[in-house]
Design an enzyme around this catalytic site. Structure first.
Site, PDB file in Angstrom:
ATOM      1  N   PHE A  27     -34.818   4.633 -64.564  1.00  0.00           N
ATOM      2  CA  PHE A  27     -34.287   3.647 -63.622  1.00  0.00           C
ATOM      3  C   PHE A  27     -34.442   4.137 -62.197  1.00  0.00           C
ATOM      4  CE2 PHE A  27     -31.743   1.180 -66.677  1.00  0.00           C
ATOM      5  CZ  PHE A  27     -31.560   2.089 -67.710  1.00  0.00           C
ATOM      6  N   ASP A  28     -34.747   3.242 -61.297  1.00  0.00           N
ATOM      7  CA  ASP A  28     -34.600   3.508 -59.875  1.00  0.00           C
ATOM      8  C   ASP A  28     -33.100   3.404 -59.584  1.00  0.00           C
ATOM      9  OD1 ASP A  28     -35.287   1.529 -56.903  1.00  0.00           O
ATOM     10  OD2 ASP A  28     -34.975   3.688 -57.100  1.00  0.00           O
ATOM     11  N   GLY A  29     -32.685   3.933 -58.449  1.00  0.00           N
ATOM     12  CA  GLY A  29     -31.253   3.921 -58.145  1.00  0.00           C
ATOM     13  C   GLY A  29     -30.825   2.675 -57.400  1.00  0.00           C
ATOM     14  N   PHE A  33     -37.635   0.836 -64.455  1.00  0.00           N
ATOM     15  CA  PHE A  33     -37.155  -0.304 -63.668  1.00  0.00           C
ATOM     16  C   PHE A  33     -37.091   0.033 -62.192  1.00  0.00           C
ATOM     17  CE2 PHE A  33     -35.965  -2.894 -67.198  1.00  0.00           C
ATOM     18  CZ  PHE A  33     -35.519  -2.036 -68.186  1.00  0.00           C
ATOM     19  N   ASP A  37     -36.944  -1.970 -58.052  1.00  0.00           N
ATOM     20  CA  ASP A  37     -36.831  -3.246 -57.340  1.00  0.00           C
ATOM     21  C   ASP A  37     -37.985  -3.463 -56.377  1.00  0.00           C
ATOM     22  OD1 ASP A  37     -35.127  -2.716 -54.295  1.00  0.00           O
ATOM     23  OD2 ASP A  37     -35.657  -1.123 -55.717  1.00  0.00           O
TER      24      ASP A  37
END
Lengths: 369, 261
Positions: free
Chosen positions: A214-216, A331, A333
């Site tokens: 995951f991205d943060g 993931f 954004d």
């Protein structure tokens, strides 16, 4: 399997379906057990169908589970009637695996391990095919699922209507689609969702351990810090993070999914399988370990979420790091990172959430895409 | 004593080619009349009657000489209703419903009336009536008051395993055959329209069994000439939430059996 059926379970006798696949179906209030006797093998495949509220429901669309580019072209160039005719004509040709395929296979591998440890539990991954395809394509999709030996027994083919209502009815924990619009709709309804793309290069991933990265910001956390960075620049960002080090970040769209993964991980830990856990989670963030990363870690800790490995890249490109990790899905954004990951063979999914989306489209316009 | 009365306000359909659908008085009308008059108030099945009308209109747009249309009959199933025959006729005309005929029967002889009029689908809000009619070989569907009253531009038909709640239906070979005929008609009507903007929408919902069960049902329906728009394989998950999204006008489970016996 004589064990432990609910005392009020009703059995219907073995029966032969018109298509020749004998099935025995037992139902009780809590679960549906389907036994399929495949004519070609002497094995009986037994699987639990968990109730949606107990399972971690992952909904995938047909365009990300399988490769359907040729059919998409037919649809775009020749219209829907020709598209459906083409699909029916090729009904017995299974589709090839798509970008979400390795991820789904890995979910199934986790299920096998979970069932070994907790045979009665419904806390499993439940994979649902959710497509707004027309039911004419249904037989081809079912043939494909069988061809690839996937354990998908639930699906929705909405024939063009929005699948969002069904996502909610299935209590979906994660929705993966090729259509950014549908993904945005899902996010707006509070369902974790991401857009997936087909890449030509795909690095090999583990068959036995599910790895999710995951991205943060704007994925696990809200986009508040990203906003500061985009509008006021890096210095202001650092200042803001330092000032607010002890303030928790707000949650982002994929926090719930990480939480669901964590719950399943704990089931392995409870049986002494921490080292051999078939689920591993990663945080891959542009934040720096020494400064802005602290706030991220404190937030995760306060939420009671464990993440197995946290990579603070301090702005360095994510591609090489992801190539080392080899997650089944990553993931982010920002399309910039998604594309960068894809170039190095990582399956990356775009979460169209937060301030970065304004910049995504600006980038597209300026680069003339 | 059954009596059948033609509604002269409505153009009569072709006896051989029309698809006869009977709807009960209790579904179409409320049991009370409007204040001070002998006109009955419209009930839950009004949108259903209107959408059947809409399908006919669309069929005639495609082909003004079309004969394969829905022929709607209003049938009474209780003596007190039978006695209100003239009010019922007046109410129907007053509201401009496209009802071709009236069958005034009682609880004793309504099934006979259905058979005399070659009814191919009997729609009622009463579970017992649906069950009894099916056992006598008339394909029936129970109207769900929750969904039948949703206005719609499309006739939404849902195919599933348990359309009428009792498990042991006792469907006869004859009723299965009649059901298949009805389905074939539906399929033919649908074929006259394209995929988009069709006035008929068919959905398959399989609650039990897995994807292979669903696959068989799709093939079975296809062999009857019925092309399904939407398909949901629930794999044991509860049906309620999905049905409330689908809002079918009625459910059919005969003619393409999924689980025998």
């Amino acid at each position: 399997f004589q064990q432990n059926l609910e005392p009020d379970a009703k059995t219907t006798g073995p029966n032969t379906q018109p298509c020749g696949t004998p099935q025995v179906i037992l139902e009780s209030e809590h679960l549906a057990l389907i036994l399929t006797f495949t004519p070609l093998s002497t094995q009986i495949s037994v699987f639990l169908q968990p109730k949606p509220e107990n399972a971690v429901t992952v909904a995938v669309s047909s365009r990300v589970l399988f490769r359907t580019e040729r059919e998409q072209k037919v649809f775009e160039q020749k219209g829907v009637e020709e598209y459906l005719r083409y699909q029916i004509e090729h009904e017995n040709e299974p589709f090839a695996p798509g970008p979400a395929f390795p991820f789904v296979k890995a979910l199934e591998a986790v299920n096998i391990r979970l069932r070994e440890l907790y045979p009665q539990s419904e806390e499993l991954f439940d994979i649902v095919l959710v497509t707004y395809n027309h039911a004419h394509v249904g037989i081809r999709l079912i043939n494909t699922i069988n061809h690839h030996n996937l354990f998908i027994e639930r699906f929705c083919m909405t024939g063009g209507s929005s699948p969002i209502g069904y996502l909610k009815a299935w209590q979906t924990n994660l929705y993966l689609s090729a259509d950014a619009e549908k993904v945005r709709e899902a996010l707006a309804e509070g369902i974790a969702a991401a857009t997936m793309f087909m890449t030509e290069k795909l690095t090999e991933v583990s068959q036995s351990q599910l790895r999710v990265a995951f991205d943060g910001d704007a994925v696990l956390f809200s986009d508040e810090s990203e906003r500061i960075f985009k509008t006021h620049g890096l210095d202001k960002f650092f200042e803001h993070e330092k000032e607010n080090e002890d303030t928790l970040l707000d949650h982002g769209p994929l926090k719930g999914f990480l939480e669901a993964l964590g719950k399943l991980q704990k089931k392995f830990y409870a049986k002494g399988q921490r080292l051999d856990c078939p689920i591993r989670t990663y945080l891959v963030t542009a934040r720096s370990a020494a400064s802005s990363g602290i706030r991220a870690l404190k937030t995760l800790r306060a939420w009671g979420l464990e993440i197995d490995e946290a990579m603070f890249l301090a702005g360095a490109p994510k591609g090489p790091m992801l190539e080392k990790i080899r997650p089944h899905i990553y993931f982010d954004d920002q399309m910039f990172h998604v594309e960068g990951a894809a170039e190095m063979g990582t399956v990356a999914a775009h979460v169209p959430y937060g301030i970065a989306q304004k910049y995504n489209s600006q980038q597209k316009m300026s680069s003339g895409k | 004593m059954v009596s059948t009365v033609t509604n002269t306000d409505v153009k009569q359909k072709d006896v051989d080619q029309a698809v006869v659908v009977a709807v009960t008085f209790a579904a179409v009308f409320e049991p009370e009349t409007e204040d001070g008059s002998s006109i009955y108030r419209l009930g839950v099945a009004l949108p259903l009657v209107q959408v059947l009308q809409r399908v006919n209109e669309r069929l005639l747009e495609k082909n003004p000489a079309e004969h394969q249309l829905f022929d709607v009959i209003l049938i009474t199933t209780e003596s007190w209703q039978q006695q209100q025959n003239s009010s019922i006729i007046n109410s129907t005309r007053h509201h401009g419903l496209e009802v071709g005929r009236f069958c005034f029967s009682t609880e004793e002889d309504y099934i006979e009336s259905l058979m005399q009029n070659n009814v191919q689908l009997f729609l009622t809000t009463d579970g017992n009536e649906a069950l009894q009619a099916t056992q006598q070989g008339v394909p029936s569907a129970l109207l769900d008051t929750n969904w039948v009253s949703c206005p719609s531009e499309q006739l939404r038909v849902l195919f599933c395993e348990k359309a009428i709640f009792q498990l042991n239906m006792g469907s006869t070979e004859a009723s299965k055959k009649s059901a298949q005929n009805f389905l074939a008609h539906l399929g033919q009507m649908k074929q006259k329209f394209g995929v988009f903007d069709s006035p008929l929408c068919f959905t398959l919902v399989t609650s039990h069994g897995g994807k292979d069960n669903c696959c068989c049902a799709l093939k079975s329906l296809r062999s009857l000439g019925v092309s399904v728009d939407e398909a949901y394989c629930l794999g044991g998950a509860p049906r309620g939430p999905i049905l409330s999204l689908l809002r079918p006008h009625f459910l059919l489970s005969d003619g393409f059996s999924l689980l025998e016996g």
